[in-house]
Design a protein around this motif. Structure first.
Motif, PDB file in Angstrom:
ATOM      1  N   LYS A  69      43.929 -37.137  20.798  1.00 33.22           N
ATOM      2  CA  LYS A  69      44.306 -37.276  22.209  1.00 33.22           C
ATOM      3  C   LYS A  69      45.791 -36.997  22.417  1.00 33.22           C
ATOM      4  N   GLY A  78      53.240 -30.949  29.962  1.00 36.66           N
ATOM      5  CA  GLY A  78      52.450 -30.342  28.900  1.00 36.66           C
ATOM      6  C   GLY A  78      52.804 -28.872  28.716  1.00 36.66           C
ATOM      7  N   CYS A  93      46.080 -33.319  22.711  1.00 33.18           N
ATOM      8  CA  CYS A  93      45.501 -32.868  23.987  1.00 33.18           C
ATOM      9  C   CYS A  93      46.483 -33.127  25.127  1.00 33.18           C
ATOM     10  N   ASP A  94      47.086 -34.310  25.135  1.00 35.58           N
ATOM     11  CA  ASP A  94      48.067 -34.638  26.168  1.00 35.58           C
ATOM     12  C   ASP A  94      49.293 -33.730  26.070  1.00 35.58           C
ATOM     13  N   GLU A 109      49.104 -32.092  29.629  1.00 37.91           N
ATOM     14  CA  GLU A 109      49.627 -33.095  30.554  1.00 37.91           C
ATOM     15  C   GLU A 109      50.298 -32.426  31.756  1.00 37.91           C
TER      16      GLU A 109
END
Length: 185
Positions: A34, A46, A37-38, A42
């Motif tokens: 995670k 991001g 992924c962030d 984000e």
């Protein structure tokens, strides 16, 4: 993103079920993806948001200005590294136009060369008009005529990919995974 979903649906949920049922088992250690992924998706901070912002900003945006923006915005992230941010030893394996993500698959190095051009690889409106007016029925059906009247700027390739992946993840989450358990002596 798909690796994270796999972890949630298999390893995490199965281990919770084993624990709830009181089954003796050896826990499987896994990297919680995670955080990566962030880092990638984000809003405002991001990699995809920074890439899109750099593609849209006025002035002379280049792949290296994109890399500089990444360095300024996410330099303190423990899973992000560039030549400028690396220590002496790591700099030898990292070129100036590259960044590295440290995730479940290990260290993955990306070259920023061509990032902006590839992200702006848009199918221009006049080409869509030509395709829609084609006498070939397959060609004319491939392109939606309603898109031609839309005056807003089309989404970038990275954003289209992100949205497509989110839809896939939602479809996969709506399904019920089934597992075949094996009994071994």
């Amino acid at each position: 993103k798909l690796q994270q979903l796999f972890i949630e649906l298999t390893l995490k949920s199965e281990q919770e079920e084993y624990e709830a049922e009181g089954i003796a088992w050896e826990p499987v250690q896994y990297f919680n993806n995670k955080i990566i992924c962030d880092l990638v998706e984000e809003k405002f901070k991001g990699i995809i948001s920074i890439l899109d912002e750099e593609c849209l900003r006025p002035g002379e945006a280049t792949d290296l200005t994109f890399l500089e923006k990444l360095e300024d915005t996410i330099k303190h992230h423990p899973h992000f590294l560039t030549h400028k941010l690396a220590d002496q030893r790591t700099r030898k394996s990292l070129e100036r136009g590259e960044f590295r993500l440290l995730h479940y698959a290990g260290e993955v190095t990306y070259s920023v060369t061509g990032f902006l051009d590839k992200n702006n690889d848009l199918l221009f409106r006049n080409l869509k008009e030509t395709m829609c007016s084609s006498e070939n029925p397959i060609m004319s059906q491939c392109f939606d005529r309603s898109e031609l009247s839309d005056k807003k700027r089309p989404e970038t390739v990275a954003t289209q990919f992100k949205m497509s992946l989110l839809q896939l993840v939602e479809i996969l989450k709506s399904k019920e995974p089934a597992y075949v358990r094996c009994i071994k002596p």
